[in-house]
Design an enzyme around this catalytic site. Structure first.
Site, PDB file in Angstrom:
ATOM      1  N   GLY A 178       0.790  -1.223   0.000  1.00  0.00           N
ATOM      2  CA  GLY A 178       0.000   0.000   0.000  1.00  0.00           C
ATOM      3  C   GLY A 178       0.819   1.267   0.000  1.00  0.00           C
ATOM      4  N   CYS A 179       0.187   2.357   0.428  1.00  0.00           N
ATOM      5  CA  CYS A 179       0.789   3.685   0.314  1.00  0.00           C
ATOM      6  C   CYS A 179       2.033   3.861   1.167  1.00  0.00           C
ATOM      7  CB  CYS A 179      -0.238   4.754   0.703  1.00  0.00           C
ATOM      8  SG  CYS A 179      -1.671   4.823  -0.402  1.00  0.00           S
ATOM      9  N   ASN A 180       2.172   3.070   2.217  1.00  0.00           N
ATOM     10  CA  ASN A 180       3.351   3.179   3.068  1.00  0.00           C
ATOM     11  C   ASN A 180       4.566   2.493   2.470  1.00  0.00           C
ATOM     12  OD1 ASN A 180       1.358   0.970   4.164  1.00  0.00           O
ATOM     13  ND2 ASN A 180       3.404   0.147   4.489  1.00  0.00           N
TER      14      ASN A 180
END
Length: 385
Positions: free
Chosen positions: A161-163
């Site tokens: 994901g975005c992390n």
């Protein structure tokens, strides 16, 4: 390619240096180049509402009050009447492969041009993506398509994901430190046009109003044994920050607040964002940042530059307020959101590129990089110019 030492320690006895200085500088990887790329066409939020023929006032409000002006997207094909045709999951996976390869290759080439490194100099390639699944992975496909040497070491970080950009940076920087003088490249390639569902619900409206297509790459090199032990304060090139450390925090009680899972009704993967995500992330931002800085003997007031993931207006505001940051501190975070939307794992590198182009960093400045994503997770890194 030869990496020239940036300072001379001849005649210096390493044992005479304070242990804290050695810990902070020994084997640090440096970011020596950055490059970004997007898909071909950008759209305003109003244009997207028209293309997808969205008339629900509540959904339109979500799009038009997102603090996003434009996003780069590859919209579905349309019929003779201009109606978007459905894209089954198989077609979306093909779209992901095509867009990720194209954007990824252009981002890597831009990064190499920025750093003065040749394609043949790449020794390690780490590729990060969440918006599709590929086996062989994106790294293998890029090595073949770009003509990168087949002996190049590689790894793919998929589905985080975005992390994930900072998770991958941790791994890439560690490889660079273990292989001083060799070139490691990190690529975040997110074809968000290949990860969507349209069903008229507020769940999908929030997601569809937010994400855009983009890829970002950075090159890293760690100094060799003759240059690794620079005393703290040794001047460095303004555009080549050293990576000093990382800190992570998994918010276990919010494990399902952000997720990408299968939607039986749609026959596709669908991303979900809990409405409470901004508050959960904001409430946990302080402890992970203070741990990152505490390990280095620093305070928030010592940080000159903040590069926070462009996760959305409410997320940025929650992080800013909880960390006591100014709007100027997050100017590149909000600027990237405005011009590109949420670019998932590569968003913070678009902000990093803007910071470098701004030309305000000085030798000795500290910076904090922060990404947030499924888990729920907050990832941070400390850098120094």
């Amino acid at each position: 390619m030869t990496i020239s030492p940036s300072f001379d320690l001849s005649g210096t006895d390493l044992l005479d240096l304070p242990r804290s200085d050695l810990k902070k500088t020994a084997g640090a990887a440096r970011i020596v180049g950055v490059g970004t790329a997007t898909t071909e066409t950008s759209y305003s939020q109003a244009e997207l509402l028209d293309i997808f023929r969205i008339t629900d006032p509540k959904v339109r409000s979500v799009f038009l009050n997102s603090a996003i002006e434009r996003r780069f997207l590859t919209v579905p094909p349309r019929d003779a009447d201009g109606v978007c045709l459905p894209e089954p999951q198989g077609e979306l996976l093909d779209k992901h492969k095509r867009l990720a390869l194209d954007m990824g290759a252009r981002a890597v080439r831009a990064c190499l041009a920025d750093s003065g490194i040749d394609l043949s100099d790449i020794d390690y390639l780490c590729c990060t993506t969440t918006t599709g699944f590929l086996t062989p992975g994106l790294s293998a496909l890029l090595i073949r398509e770009m003509g990168i040497l087949p002996k190049t070491s590689r790894v793919d970080v998929v589905g985080m994901g975005c992390n994930a950009g900072l998770n991958a940076l941790n791994a890439t920087a560690s490889w660079a430190v273990a292989n001083p003088g060799k070139v490691a490249v990190l690529l975040c390639a997110e074809a968000c046009s290949a990860a969507y569902v349209i069903d008229g619900t507020m769940r999908t409206a929030v997601v569809n109003s937010l994400f855009g297509d983009g890829a970002a790459a950075i090159a890293l090199v760690a100094d060799g044994p003759d240059t690794a032990y620079a005393p703290v304060g040794t001047p460095q090139a303004a555009g080549s920050p050293r990576i000093l450390g990382f800190a992570s925090h998994l918010i276990t009680e919010a494990i399902g607040a952000m997720r990408y899972d299968w939607d039986d009704a749609q026959g596709k993967f669908s991303f979900y964002l809990d409405p409470h995500v901004p508050y959960v992330v904001g409430a946990n931002a302080e402890q992970v940042v203070d741990r990152l800085l505490g390990d280095a003997g620093l305070r928030r007031s010592d940080i000159s530059q903040w590069l926070v993931h462009s996760g959305g207006k409410k997320v940025i505001d929650a992080v800013r307020v909880n960390l006591g940051l100014t709007r100027h501190d997050v100017r590149h975070t909000t600027g990237v959101l405005r011009d590109y939307g949420n670019l998932s794992s590569g968003s913070f590198l678009f902000s990093y590129e803007r910071l470098l182009r701004e030309g305000v960093t000085r030798a000795g400045d500290y910076g904090v990089l922060m990404t947030m994503g499924p888990g729920s997770t907050i990832e941070t890194a400390l850098v120094q110019w």
